[in-house]
Design a protein around this motif. Structure first.
Motif: not given
Ligand code: NHW
Ligand code: EN5
Length: 388
Positions: A177, A144, A169, A171, A139-140
């Motif tokens: 994505l 921001l 991982a 998710y 979450c951001v």
């Molecule tokens: S899904 C819920 C995610 N949260 C929300 O939707 C809350 C509301 N939104 C926000 O807070 C459950 C923001 O919009 C977030 C993005 C933070 C989502 N997963 O900072 P920028 C989870 O928590 C990519 C992955 O400018 P923003 C699962 C997007 O494609 N990536 O965006 C989480 C772009 O990349 P690209 C996501 O809107 C899994 C980049 O972020 C995404 O200010 C995480 C843009 O960044 C999402 N849900 O912030 C991955 N949403 O390549 C875990 C956007 O396309 C991986 N993006 O340019 C595994 C890690 C551990 C590995 C261990 C070996």
């Protein structure tokens, strides 16, 4: 197109047709000495902050960040409202790592502005049981957004997971994505149709009146299956046996032991509820069902501020038909004042959704694995994993 995701060990959209790539890890583990030792840099005004969920004040800050900035539906009418007790449960399973509860604060005000978390899990893909991190609650803060903070959070959680010698991982996300292993649909069963219609969660069907709708969704006052009761601590061994045997059928599923079952399935009020059928004759535990509690805030409604939703979790029907078991789950959810019962089309759920008057929602849930390829993906009915 995906400046960040193109750099990560995940199935790339171009590979989809490439049948020569084998199932399993996309890249091998590195020696721990090669894992970056210090945190990734943040913009100058912010700092990393490892969250201590024992701390009630911190938990209240995390709750507030998510309550105001976490996931909304596509028309911004509802926002997930995970409770503080739920967050503690979700983030502290057996052998959790405190370092995987990662906050970002403003240096000056100390205000929490972003978060990401991981918890450890053993997840089986075909016959390969893999230690993974389940990543959730990314979450951001709304102010921001679109500043590329999310990739920094993801790289930092990845680094901290690697430090524990874990390289995979799992998710889920509502957005597409690179590249889902499967895509599921949410289904919804009205328990309190009048309120759901009032808040815009559902609509009066064509040629339906409110009183016909209320009658359509009416349920008995108490569960119908003899021996249906809440799960207790003494049931952990029996439930673990049932669940392990059941989950073995799926291509991707958690590998739960008794400690996991005690944590993830023992009832906690307004967090997780589990019921089982104990045979009145043999006292054997024959069937099991569970749901977790995740209310949503109702945005911009004069009459209501929250929807109480139950989400189907793990269910095992051996002796009782699954439809009958889930009908009893609906009945206890109604008794406990839930407004709606939600389920994904995972596992055998297709077999009761229509019959029990669930309707398809407008939301999808995509499932992902990091650094693990499953050629051609799987069907929702081959998936035995439910994330919170
Ligand atoms: S899904 C819920 C995610 N949260 C929300 O939707 C809350 C509301 N939104 C926000 O807070 C459950 C923001 O919009 C977030 C993005 C933070 C989502 N997963 O900072 P920028 C989870 O928590 C990519 C992955 O400018 P923003 C699962 C997007 O494609 N990536 O965006 C989480 C772009 O990349 P690209 C996501 O809107 C899994 C980049 O972020 C995404 O200010 C995480 C843009 O960044 C999402 N849900 O912030 C991955 N949403 O390549 C875990 C956007 O396309 C991986 N993006 O340019 C595994 C890690 C551990 C590995 C261990 C070996
Ligand atoms: C994973 N840990 O869109 C979290 N919810 O259908 C991240 N729709 O509630 C992933 N838009 O269809 C989150 N009512 C992805 C989901 C994000 C939240 C989301 C959807 C799921 C949802 C409702 C309300 C729609 C409001 C307008 C919906 C219809 C219900 C109706 C009941 C009667 C029978 C027919 C269906």
């Amino acid at each position: 197109r995906h400046k960040f995701w193109e750099t990560q060990p995940v199935g790339q959209f171009g590979d989809v047709a490439d049948v020569s790539l084998p199932d399993g890890a996309i890249e091998p583990p590195s020696p721990l000495s090669e894992v970056r030792a210090d945190p990734y840099p943040l913009p100058a005004a912010f700092e990393w902050f490892t969250c201590d969920l024992d701390d009630d004040a911190l938990l209240a800050d995390l709750y507030a960040l998510l309550a105001h900035n976490y996931v909304e539906d596509d028309e911004n009418m509802f926002r997930f409202n995970y409770s503080p007790a739920f967050l503690r449960w979700a983030l502290r399973p057996p052998s959790f790592f405190r370092a995987w509860h990662i906050g970002v604060r403003a240096k000056e005000s100390k205000k929490l502005v972003a978060f990401i978390s991981g918890v450890p899990a053993r997840i089986r893909a075909r016959d390969d049981v893999v230690r993974m991190a389940e990543i959730n609650f990314l979450c951001v803060h709304k102010k921001l957004r679109s500043k590329r903070l999310a990739p920094v959070l993801i790289r930092e959680v990845t680094r901290r997971v690697h430090l524990e010698n874990i390289w995979q991982a799992a998710y889920t996300a509502g957005v597409v994505l690179p590249t889902p292993i499967t895509t599921c649909r949410y289904w919804h069963r009205s328990l309190n149709p009048k309120k759901l219609i009032d808040v815009g969660f559902s609509r009066l069907g064509p040629r339906m009146t409110m009183s016909r709708t209320v009658r359509l969704y009416k349920l008995p006052d108490a569960p119908l299956t003899p021996g249906f009761r809440q799960m207790e601590l003494r049931d952990v061994a029996a439930v673990t046996r049932l669940l392990r045997a059941y989950l073995a059928r799926y291509v991707v599923a958690p590998d739960f032991d008794e400690l996991d079952v005690e944590h993830w399935l023992l009832p906690q009020e307004d967090v997780v509820d589990s019921y089982l059928v104990e045979s009145p004759e043999t006292h054997e535990v024959t069937d099991f069902c569970s749901f977790y509690t995740l209310p949503s805030s109702v945005l911009n409604n004069a009459n209501y501020s929250t929807l109480k939703a139950a989400y189907s979790y793990y269910n095992v029907a051996v002796k009782t038909p699954l439809q009958q078991l889930m009908n009893d789950a609906l009945i206890v959810a109604k008794q406990r004042n839930y407004d709606v019962f939600n389920a994904l089309d995972v596992m055998e759920n297709e077999g009761f959704l229509k019959e029990l008057k669930f309707g398809p929602g407008d939301g999808q849930l995509h499932y992902y694995l990091y650094n693990y390829r499953i050629r051609n993906g799987i069907k929702p009915s081959e998936l035995g994993l439910v994330l919170l």
